[in-house]
Design an enzyme around this catalytic site. Sequence first.
Site, short mmCIF file in Angstrom:
data_model
loop_
_atom_site.label_atom_id
_atom_site.label_comp_id
_atom_site.label_asym_id
_atom_site.label_seq_id
_atom_site.Cartn_x
_atom_site.Cartn_y
_atom_site.Cartn_z
N CYS A 267 -72.17 3.15 69.04
CA CYS A 267 -73.45 2.95 69.74
C CYS A 267 -74.19 4.27 69.94
O CYS A 267 -75.37 4.28 70.25
CB CYS A 267 -73.22 2.26 71.08
SG CYS A 267 -72.28 3.27 72.26
N CYS B 180 -76.82 3.56 77.22
CA CYS B 180 -77.35 2.28 77.68
C CYS B 180 -77.22 2.14 79.19
O CYS B 180 -76.57 2.95 79.85
CB CYS B 180 -76.56 1.15 77.00
SG CYS B 180 -74.87 1.04 77.59
N CYS C 128 -68.33 0.30 77.38
CA CYS C 128 -68.99 1.30 78.24
C CYS C 128 -68.01 1.71 79.36
O CYS C 128 -67.98 2.87 79.76
CB CYS C 128 -70.28 0.75 78.83
SG CYS C 128 -71.37 -0.04 77.62
N ASP D 168 -73.72 6.43 72.34
CA ASP D 168 -73.80 6.87 73.74
C ASP D 168 -72.85 8.04 74.01
O ASP D 168 -71.76 8.11 73.46
CB ASP D 168 -73.46 5.71 74.69
CG ASP D 168 -74.55 4.65 74.68
OD1 ASP D 168 -75.51 4.79 73.91
OD2 ASP D 168 -74.42 3.68 75.45
#
Length: 122
Positions: free
Chosen positions: A33, A58, A102, A35
């Site tokens: 992603c 995010c 996450c 991140d």
Amino acid sequence: MYSEKVMEHFHAPRNQGSIPDADAVGQVGNPVCGDVMKLYLKIDNGKIKDIKFETLGCGAAIATSSMLTEMAKGKTIEEALKIEKLDIAKELGGLPAPKLHCSILAHDALAAAIKNYKENNK
Ligand code: FES
């Protein structure tokens, strides 16, 4: 899609920023992603006295970083290492399945910072 707690931490993140004289820093990224999370620790007598984060990612990554800092602050290093990968998501009232990583990223950022602290204090 997100719990109220996730939205609350996303809109008003706790402990966001850096610690210029940190005792340890940990940075991790998720190549899928993109991140990135960076965690700063101030350790006093084996306890996490201060913790801050800088996260580029995010909303769930911001919320898990924020929640992680609240969970780890004041704990000893050994206690902080007991925070498990999905504990952060649990504490936030859950995350949608595609966002569970996450929580894992926040966990890994703390593990990286503690590893850095141990390396600095051999
Ligand atoms: Fe990858 Fe949030 S989408 S950490």
